[in-house]
Structures are given as C-alpha cells and as structure tokens.
Design an enzyme around this catalytic site. Structure first.
Site, PDB file in Angstrom:
ATOM      1  N   ASP A  42     -43.035 -13.597  74.541  1.00 11.72           N
ATOM      2  CA  ASP A  42     -44.797 -12.563  73.888  1.00 11.72           C
ATOM      3  C   ASP A  42     -44.497 -10.805  73.983  1.00 11.72           C
ATOM      4  O   ASP A  42     -43.482 -10.124  74.096  1.00 11.72           O
ATOM      5  CB  ASP A  42     -45.302 -12.488  76.156  1.00 11.72           C
ATOM      6  CG  ASP A  42     -46.276 -11.084  75.656  1.00 11.72           C
ATOM      7  OD1 ASP A  42     -46.988 -10.713  73.847  1.00 11.72           O
ATOM      8  OD2 ASP A  42     -47.119 -11.607  76.669  1.00 11.72           O
ATOM      9  N   ASP A  70     -58.077 -10.917  76.933  1.00 13.16           N
ATOM     10  CA  ASP A  70     -57.030 -10.670  77.004  1.00 13.16           C
ATOM     11  C   ASP A  70     -57.043  -9.174  76.530  1.00 13.16           C
ATOM     12  O   ASP A  70     -56.733  -8.991  74.971  1.00 13.16           O
ATOM     13  CB  ASP A  70     -56.081 -11.558  76.114  1.00 13.16           C
ATOM     14  CG  ASP A  70     -54.965 -11.201  76.490  1.00 13.16           C
ATOM     15  OD1 ASP A  70     -54.378 -10.007  76.464  1.00 13.16           O
ATOM     16  OD2 ASP A  70     -53.635 -11.942  74.624  1.00 13.16           O
ATOM     17  N   GLU A  80     -52.269 -15.672  70.994  1.00 12.76           N
ATOM     18  CA  GLU A  80     -51.830 -15.099  72.355  1.00 12.76           C
ATOM     19  C   GLU A  80     -52.692 -15.569  74.115  1.00 12.76           C
ATOM     20  O   GLU A  80     -52.173 -16.250  75.039  1.00 12.76           O
ATOM     21  CB  GLU A  80     -51.969 -13.496  73.449  1.00 12.76           C
ATOM     22  CG  GLU A  80     -50.433 -12.604  72.235  1.00 12.76           C
ATOM     23  CD  GLU A  80     -50.597 -11.138  71.892  1.00 12.76           C
ATOM     24  OE1 GLU A  80     -51.389 -10.611  72.117  1.00 12.76           O
ATOM     25  OE2 GLU A  80     -50.268 -10.763  71.482  1.00 12.76           O
ATOM     26  N   LYS A 130     -46.899  -2.557  67.182  1.00 15.35           N
ATOM     27  CA  LYS A 130     -47.229  -4.053  66.905  1.00 15.35           C
ATOM     28  C   LYS A 130     -48.075  -3.470  66.449  1.00 15.35           C
ATOM     29  O   LYS A 130     -48.932  -4.069  65.335  1.00 15.35           O
ATOM     30  CB  LYS A 130     -47.288  -4.425  68.193  1.00 15.35           C
ATOM     31  CG  LYS A 130     -47.731  -5.974  68.127  1.00 15.35           C
ATOM     32  CD  LYS A 130     -48.120  -6.437  69.491  1.00 15.35           C
ATOM     33  CE  LYS A 130     -48.894  -8.064  69.153  1.00 15.35           C
ATOM     34  NZ  LYS A 130     -49.126  -8.467  70.952  1.00 15.35           N
TER      35      LYS A 130
END
Ligand code: AMP
Length: 622
Positions: free
Chosen positions: A8, A193, A171, A70
């Site tokens: 992850d 999420d 994810e 990211k």
C-alpha cells in the site's frame, strides 16, 4: 516459489504484507513499525533518509524533506492541483521541458516516481530481511480514481525500486478483498477510503468468492493533508491576529505548525479538546513569540466541514453508477487513516443511512488485500476472483473539440472496445487521434493521455473512410490504443505507457541509480556495523587492559597499545575493510593478553598445587 508482497503506497504512510498458508501478515520495517512514513529526506551531509528517520528530521530540514509525493505522481507541473500545492510545499518543484514535475534537491532534481521508488525500496529491503529471501514480485495499490498517467507512474516507481509489478490494483478493491477473505455471506459493500491524500469510494458485490466492483468514484486531491492544511491556516491566522507576525514566510515555522496540526487532528479523534504548544515559533523586537492555543473537536469539524462534504458527491455518483439506493448497501467499510476522525463516520452514516463498519485496521487492510491479490495471481488462493472496473471513461477528441467516449467508466476490466470514426475533409490523408481520459464533454477539460497521427489514408470524400479505433485496458487499468484505416490497412498504436512522463531510457537510468544507492546503503550499513563493533571493542578492551596492565609482559603491552592506537585512529574512518582489519588486530591483541594471563594464572596454581582452570576476572586482578 518466492513470495509476492502487497504494498500500500500511501500518501502519508506505506504498509507491506504477504500471505502464507491463507493467512495475511504485515511485515514490520527495519525499525520494527508496521507502517512506514512515505517520506524521503536528503540532508546537507549528503545522506538519504527514508521513513521515520526522514520524518524525524523534517523540522530542521524542511526543504530537503519530501512528503506527500503521491499527490504529484503522474501529474503535470501546470495542473491546477500542482499549482495550488506549489505555494505551500516546503520543497521546490521544477517544470521539466515536457511539462512534467521534477523535485529539486540541492544539486539535482528527481521525478516523483523516483522518490516513491526510494520508499518502495525500503519496503522491499524490509520484506527481504523479514522473509529471509529475495523479493522480486509485488502488487502495488493506487487510488481507484487514479488516471492512466498516475497508474503508469506508480508502476514505474515499482520498477525503479527493482520490483516486478505484477498488478496495480485499486486501494478500495484491495480493502474489500481483505475484508471478504473468509466471509461466506453474499454482501454488497461500499468501501469509503479517505487516506492522507486521496478519497475513493467503491461499491462491490461479494458472492461466493467473487469480488465484483460495480462502480467507483472519488477525488484524487482530497485527504488528511487537506485537513492538516485547514488547521494550519487557522493557527497561522490566529497567531497573526495576536502578534501581527505572518508565519507563511518562515519555512521552519511552517513545518512545525504542520506537524502540530496533524498531531492535534489525530488527538481530537479521541479527545474533545487539545492544546497546541509551539514555543519560540517566531519573534520580534518585543521578544520571542510562542504559539500556544487550544483547539476543540467542534472547531476542527467546523474548519473541515467543507472537506467532509466533498465526499458526498462521489458517494452519490458511485451509488448511481451501481444503480443502487443507499439502503441496498449492506456494509460501509471505512478505510484510510483519516476515517479515524469521528465526524467522518457520522458524515458517512448520513450519506448511507447506516453506521459504518470500522472494525478493520485502516492502516493495514489495503496492503493485506494487495497480498491476497498476489496470491490469487500466483494461483495460491484459488477460490477468489476479482473483477474490477475502469474508473474513468476513455475516448478521443472529435470534431469541434468534443470528447467521444469509447469505453465508459465502470466498465469491467480487462476489456477492449472499438469505435469507427471518419474524416471531416475531402481527401484527408491523415487523422490526428488525441486520446483522453475523463468525464467532461469538452476534450480539453479531460486528461490528455497522448496524441498520434494515422497517415496514408487513401484520398476520398469526407466521411467515407472507416477508421477503427480500439481501446484496450489491461487488468492494471493501463491503456493501449490502436487506429486502423480499413481501406489501406494502415495501423498506428499509441504508446500510452510513456505517459507517466518517464521514457524507458529514463526508467533504466533510474533503476541503475536506485541500485547504486542500494549498494551505497548496504556499504553504509556495513560501515556502521564495523564502526560499532570497533567502538565497543575499544571501550571494553581498554577497560580490561587498564585493570591488568601491571601484570602484563612488556611485549604484550606494546602489541596491545599499538593495536589500540591503530583502532582509535581508524574508528572514524568509513572504509569497512579498514575498520574490520583494525578490529581484528585489536581483538587479537586483547586475546593474546587474556591467554598470557591464563598461562600466568595456570603456572601460579600449579605452584600452589591446584588444578589449572580459567579464573574469574576478580581473581585475575589479585
Ligand atoms: P493513510 O493514507 O491511510 O495512511 O492515512 C493517513 C492520514 O490519516 C493522515 O492524514 C493522518 O493524519 C490521518 N490519521 C491517522 N490517524 C488519525 C487519527 N487518529 N485521527 C485523524 N486522522 C488520522
């Protein structure tokens, strides 16, 4: 068969897991922690730090500490999100000639995937150390709402880190896999999420081991970082109000406020009030100034209300795309660290009309799901099937700058679909195929994935040629496009794979440089090992020597003193072999002393008629 790891790669933290005997396990990092901050730092001394060590020094090195990378991966320098981020990131972004982002660090600049690769490399090293075997293959997760460039860039990061990236999975899909691993019951679930940098919502159907994604939506620029930002702005504003000092211009102070903001936010998930205390944050001619204030949970909720509300739209969209009403969702699963904020759960409850399930560990569930997917691909887990969807529509620019979709979002992947287009002018010999991804009707409002020309079309009146454009999306969500003119058979294919911004040559160069760094890291570790050993040998043998030196033969004493002198000279050096030689010499000299003492003691005992045996140190001294 070597193990596949699931990674992850989060905005704030990363986690790595593997599956063994049907059981998922999180792999602790070199410091023993189950998650690793996604932070890389370059220090003035030329050191490269990763994870917790990088985070720890961020206050004193804000410009060289790269976090939340990211949020930049696979994006263009001029994109709206990056333009906004540029003003508040303590590190410097550079516009590359092709419009990509580079991150400036002292004498060089690096691409975002290269920075993420450094974090991935640490995770890979941790996995190898933990599993006692080489790890080559990985599944890496990314937000469901990542576009093709962002997926490619994530994959590139894995490749640069020396990993074979078997699959990039979404994810929320990974979280659903982990949640449903051992569940028999048929269920429709929504995975909400909210992580450090992105928000995703996916709706899935779980039935007899089949995980079918029905729809997905989200916002790749909404996450915990924004919550921190809101608190920061509030604290800075309040401070300005009382002191007339604007902290925006002081990078070190900003970094301190940022850390304190995140800390306060996390504390307010359990406490109703917390104190922010930043002594000596600034100063003026009246003296030093301290930022000391209280922050309540209700103030935090008020500051972040608009951010929480922004999750509603994508949830409603996902429900609509799945053709479901909120009451048809059996479980809403909370994933991502930011869902620990109690208000998130109440917003989710309002949207879906049910209390969400927060029983899973939001920090680990995605990596565990990725590890499960790895085992599915390898055939180690056989009764599970994952059916994911394309999260964004794909198509081409057509007459008048409009966007014509060829593959609609939420189409199950892998897939391929063709559509026939034609020319707009008489005798047009070539067409320009502009490939885009997104939901807007106007082409330029979507993400451009690339342009190519199809040439050699035989002359004919406008509207007569048949040009078949085929889009293929593989299981990673990565896109390939071909255009074929039916009359001539001429074909063109677009290299969408180059759209992460990095060319194959650049990636190769980065792999080599990553390897070099890895060798450098290994050499550094070796150096530290021998330095530490030598340091402790110097200390222990010097102490013993001081106690017994009067009993020693002159020759032993000289040998020891020479070895000790050499050791003290060498101990600050960096060459592991030099350190090792000095260590061995000193060890030998220390052993010679101990042997001589033993001999001496044995002779004494013989004289006294006792059997010779090794003596405790106290007796040696007598
Ligand atoms: P993730 O990307 O899932 O690791 O989530 C990281 C985000 O979760 C960061 O913005 C953290 O500040 C946030 N976070 C972690 N723990 C908490 C907490 N107890 N309360 C609120 N936010 C948290």
């Amino acid at each position: 068969m070597s193990k596949i790891i699931g990674i992850d790669l989060g905005t704030t933290n990363c986690c790595v897991a593997y599956l063994e005997g049907g059981e998922a396990h999180v792999i602790p990092n070199q410091e023993g922690a189950r998650t690793t901050p996604s932070i890389v730092a370059f220090t003035d001394k030329g050191e490269r730090l990763v994870g917790q060590l990088a985070k720890r020094q961020s206050l004193i090195n804000p410009r060289g500490t790269l976090y939340a990378v990211k949020r930049l991966i696979g994006r263009k320098y001029e994109s709206a999100e990056v333009t906004e981020a540029r003003n508040r990131l303590p590190y410097e972004l550079v516009n590359a000639p092709n419009g990509d982002i580079r991150i400036k660090i002292t004498d060089k600049d690096l691409a975002p995937p290269e920075i993420s690769a450094i974090v991935l490399q640490k995770l890979r090293d941790a996995a190898e150390a933990f599993l006692h075997e080489k790890v080559m293959e990985a599944i890496i997760t990314c937000p469901a709402y990542f576009n093709d460039s962002q997926r490619q860039a994530t994959r590139d990061a894995g490749i640069i880190a020396g990993l074979e990236v078997l699959r990039i999975i979404n994810e929320p899909t990974a979280a659903a896999l982990a949640y449903g691993l051992n569940k028999q019951k048929a269920e429709t679930i929504a995975v909400f999420d909210l992580g450090g940098g992105t928000f995703d919502i996916s709706i899935l159907e779980l039935q007899e081991g089949v995980f079918k994604v029905l729809s997905t939506s989200g916002d790749t620029y909404l996450g915990g970082e924004d919550f921190d930002q809101r608190i920061m702005e509030h604290l800075i504003e309040e401070f300005k109000h009382t002191t007339n000092i604007d902290l925006h211009n002081d990078k070190m102070a900003l970094q301190r406020v940022k850390e304190a903001s995140e800390k306060a936010k996390c504390e307010l998930s359990t406490a109703v009030e917390t104190e922010v205390n930043l002594p000596f944050i600034s100063g003026d001619k009246t003296g030093p100034k301290h930022l000391v204030t209280k922050l309540s949970r209700s103030k935090l909720e008020q500051l972040c209300d608009e951010l929480l509300e922004r999750t509603r739209g994508p949830c409603e969209q996902a429900l609509k795309d799945a053709k479901l009403a909120p009451d048809q969702i059996d479980t809403v699963l909370l994933v991502g660290g930011q869902t620990r904020m109690p208000k998130v759960a109440s917003v989710v409850e309002k949207i879906f009309g049910k209390i969400p399930n927060n029983s899973i560990n939001p920090d680990e569930v995605v990596a565990i799901g990725a590890a499960i997917q790895g085992s599915i691909i390898k055939g180690e887990v056989q009764d599970l099937i994952l059916m994911d969807v394309a999260s964004l529509s794909l198509g081409i620019e057509t007459k008048g700058g409009t966007f014509t979709k060829v593959i609609e979002r939420n189409t199950p992947i892998p897939t391929n679909k063709s559509m026939t287009f034609t020319t707009v002018q008489d005798n047009q010999k070539m067409v320009r195929v502009h490939v885009l991804q997104g939901e807007r009707e106007i082409a330029e409002m979507n993400k451009s994935l690339g342009v190519f020309m199809l040439t050699g079309i035989p002359e004919s009146p406008a509207g007569t040629p048949h040009i078949d454009v085929t889009f293929t999306i593989d299981a990673n969500g990565i896109v390939d496009v071909t255009a074929v003119d039916r009359a001539s058979g001429n074909k063109q294919e677009i290299q969408i794979s180059a759209s992460s911004g990095l060319t194959e040559t650049e990636i190769q160069r980065m792999i080599e440089s990553a390897r070099e760094f890895s060798d450098e890291d290994k050499a550094r570790k070796e150096m530290i090992k021998w330095q530490t050993r030598l340091e402790s040998l110097i200390a222990s043998s010097q102490a013993s020597f001081n106690e017994v030196q009067n009993l020693l033969k002159a020759e032993d004493r000289r040998t020891f003193e020479a070895a000790m002198e050499e050791a003290k000279k060498v101990v600050t050096k960096t060459d592991p072999s030099e350190l090792k030689i000095a260590h061995d010499h000193l060890e030998l000299a220390a052993r010679a002393i101990s042997n001589s003492l033993m001999e001496m003691f044995g002779a004494q005992q013989k004289q006294q008629g006792k059997p010779a045996e090794p003596a405790p140190t106290e007796q040696k001294q007598s």
